[in-house]
Scaffold this motif. Structure first.
Motif, mmCIF file in Angstrom:
data_model
loop_
_atom_site.group_PDB
_atom_site.id
_atom_site.type_symbol
_atom_site.label_atom_id
_atom_site.label_comp_id
_atom_site.label_asym_id
_atom_site.label_seq_id
_atom_site.Cartn_x
_atom_site.Cartn_y
_atom_site.Cartn_z
ATOM 1 N N ASP A 133 0.842 -1.195 0.000
ATOM 2 C CA ASP A 133 0.000 0.000 0.000
ATOM 3 C C ASP A 133 0.879 1.248 0.000
ATOM 4 N N SER A 134 0.318 2.337 -0.484
ATOM 5 C CA SER A 134 0.986 3.638 -0.415
ATOM 6 C C SER A 134 -0.086 4.697 -0.192
ATOM 7 N N VAL A 135 0.163 5.611 0.736
ATOM 8 C CA VAL A 135 -0.832 6.627 1.057
ATOM 9 C C VAL A 135 -0.130 7.942 1.369
ATOM 10 N N THR A 136 -0.689 9.037 0.874
ATOM 11 C CA THR A 136 -0.057 10.344 1.074
ATOM 12 C C THR A 136 -1.111 11.439 0.958
ATOM 13 N N PHE A 137 -0.749 12.648 1.390
ATOM 14 C CA PHE A 137 -1.624 13.804 1.200
ATOM 15 C C PHE A 137 -0.770 15.057 1.080
ATOM 16 N N ASP A 138 -1.356 16.079 0.478
ATOM 17 C CA ASP A 138 -0.725 17.388 0.331
ATOM 18 C C ASP A 138 -1.699 18.388 0.936
ATOM 19 N N GLU A 139 -1.446 18.757 2.188
ATOM 20 C CA GLU A 139 -2.415 19.571 2.920
ATOM 21 C C GLU A 139 -2.645 20.955 2.299
ATOM 22 N N PRO A 140 -1.607 21.671 1.832
ATOM 23 C CA PRO A 140 -1.854 23.007 1.283
ATOM 24 C C PRO A 140 -2.833 23.022 0.105
ATOM 25 N N VAL A 141 -2.805 21.978 -0.731
ATOM 26 C CA VAL A 141 -3.729 21.941 -1.873
ATOM 27 C C VAL A 141 -4.891 20.986 -1.629
ATOM 28 N N ARG A 142 -4.935 20.408 -0.428
ATOM 29 C CA ARG A 142 -6.050 19.538 -0.007
ATOM 30 C C ARG A 142 -6.229 18.349 -0.933
ATOM 31 N N LEU A 143 -5.144 17.674 -1.178
ATOM 32 C CA LEU A 143 -5.118 16.499 -2.052
ATOM 33 C C LEU A 143 -4.779 15.261 -1.231
ATOM 34 N N ALA A 144 -5.565 14.204 -1.391
ATOM 35 C CA ALA A 144 -5.352 12.955 -0.664
ATOM 36 C C ALA A 144 -5.332 11.791 -1.650
ATOM 37 N N ILE A 145 -4.375 10.859 -1.470
ATOM 38 C CA ILE A 145 -4.192 9.762 -2.424
ATOM 39 C C ILE A 145 -3.876 8.468 -1.668
ATOM 40 N N LEU A 146 -4.521 7.378 -2.073
ATOM 41 C CA LEU A 146 -4.250 6.062 -1.487
ATOM 42 C C LEU A 146 -4.245 5.025 -2.599
ATOM 43 N N ALA A 147 -3.269 4.115 -2.554
ATOM 44 C CA ALA A 147 -3.141 3.075 -3.585
ATOM 45 C C ALA A 147 -2.788 1.740 -2.935
ATOM 46 N N ASP A 148 -3.325 0.666 -3.484
ATOM 47 C CA ASP A 148 -3.091 -0.694 -2.994
ATOM 48 C C ASP A 148 -2.529 -1.506 -4.165
ATOM 49 N N GLY A 149 -1.223 -1.785 -4.103
ATOM 50 C CA GLY A 149 -0.541 -2.403 -5.226
ATOM 51 C C GLY A 149 -0.738 -3.903 -5.326
ATOM 52 N N MET A 150 -0.500 -4.418 -6.519
ATOM 53 C CA MET A 150 -0.601 -5.861 -6.769
ATOM 54 C C MET A 150 0.468 -6.244 -7.788
ATOM 55 N N GLY A 151 0.883 -7.492 -7.766
ATOM 56 C CA GLY A 151 1.891 -7.946 -8.719
ATOM 57 C C GLY A 151 2.820 -8.959 -8.084
#
Length: 261
Positions: free
Chosen positions: A20-38
Motif C-alpha cells: 500500500d501507499s498513502v499520502t496527502f498534500d495539505e496546502p492543496v487539499r489532495l489525498a491519495i491512497l493506492a493498494d498495489g498488486m503484482g
C-alpha cells in the motif's frame, strides 16, 4: 472550509512487505491512497509510483490553479494526471520483467471549500461519516460488485466470497484506464475515510462507524482502525486516510474558546 488530514499504513499480520501507499498534500487539499498488486515487490513499486506521480503532478496543478478551480477543470486535471501515471506504471511493467503484470488500485480526493472531487479505480474505497450516518461513497470496480449489481449474489454472500479481491479495473495493467470521478457536497463536520481493502475486509461498517463517531483526535481514530483490522486477523496490508472538514481551524477554534466565543 478547513480540512485536517491524518494517514497511517500498516503491513498487517500476514504479510512481510507493504504494497500500500498513502499520502496527502495539505496546502492543496489532495489525498491519495493506492493498494498495489503484482509479483515480488512489484505491487509496492506500482502503488508508490501512483501516489508519488499524482501528488507531484496534480499537486503542482492545484497550487497553480488555486482553490477556486471549477469542478470541470479539477475533474479534467485528475483524469490527465491519472492517465499519465497509468502510462508510467504500464511502461515500467513492460520494460522490466521483474515488474511484469504489476498494477494498483487508487482512490484520490481533491477537497475544496464546499466540494470534494473523488476519483477511484479498483476496490480501494472512500466512506463518509455525516451526523452519525456512515456511507460508502465509492463503488468497487470488482467482480463481486458486478455480480451484486446483476443480482447474482447478495451482499451477505459477497462478504464471505472467495472472489473478494478480483478487481475489474486497475492502474498500470493496460495502456489506458478509466478513472471514475464523482462530485460530493461537503458539510462542516464531515469525516471522509479512504482505505485499502485491508481495512474494509477486516472491519465491518458498523465497527468503522463506531470508531469514527467518537470524540477522539483523528490520529487516535486512525490508530484504532488499524488496531481493529489487526485484531480481526490483519490478513492484508492496512492503509487509512482521514480527512475532516471544519468551518474554522484548530488555532482559531482555540482562541475562540479562550475568548468564550
Amino acid at each position: 472550509m478547513n480540512y485536517e488530514f491524518c494517514i497511517r499504513t500498516d503491513p498487517g499480520l500476514a504479510r512481510e512487505n507493504n504494497e500500500d501507499s498513502v499520502t496527502f498534500d495539505e496546502p492543496v487539499r489532495l489525498a491519495i491512497l493506492a493498494d498495489g498488486m503484482g509479483g515480488y515487490n512489484a505491487g509496492e513499486i506500482a502503488s508508490g509510483m501512483a501516489t508519488t506521480f499524482i501528488k507531484s503532478e496534480l499537486g503542482r496543478w492545484l497550487s497553480q490553479a488555486g482553490r477556486h478551480a471549477n469542478a470541470r477543470e479539477v475533474r479534467r486535471a485528475m483524469e490527465i494526471c491519472v492517465d499519465n501515471a497509468n502510462r508510467s506504471i504500464f511502461n515500467a511493467a513492460n520494460s522490466n520483467p521483474q515488474y511484469s503484470g504489476m498494477g494498483t488500485t487508487l482512490v484520490l480526493g481533491v477537497f475544496q471549500d464546499g466540494r470534494a472531487m473523488l476519483g477511484h479505480i479498483g476496490d480501494s474505497r472512500c466512506y463518509r461519516l455525516r451526523e452519525g450516518e456512515f456511507v460508502q461513497i465509492t463503488k468497487d470496480h470488482s467482480l463481486l460488485q458486478e455480480q451484486m449489481d446483476a443480482g447474482l449474489i447478495t451482499p451477505e454472500q459477497a462478504a464471505t466470497s472467495s472472489n473478494k479481491n478480483l478487481v475489474t479495473r486497475a492502474l498500470g495493467v493496460e495502456d489506458a484506464v478509466l478513472l471514475e470521478v464523482n462530485e460530493h457536497k461537503v458539510e462542516p463536520g464531515d469525516i471522509y475515510l479512504m482505505c485499502s481493502d485491508g481495512l474494509s475486509d477486516m472491519v465491518d461498517d458498523e465497527g468503522i462507524a463506531k470508531i469514527l463517531g467518537t470524540d477522539a483526535p483523528l490520529e487516535q481514530k486512525v490508530a484504532q482502525l488499524i488496531d481493529a483490522a489487526n485484531a480481526n486477523g490483519g490478513r492484508d496490508n492496512i492503509s487509512v486516510l482521514l480527512a475532516q472538514a471544519n468551518t474554522e481551524s484548530k488555532k482559531r477554534g482555540l482562541i475562540s474558546r479562550l475568548l468564550g466565543k
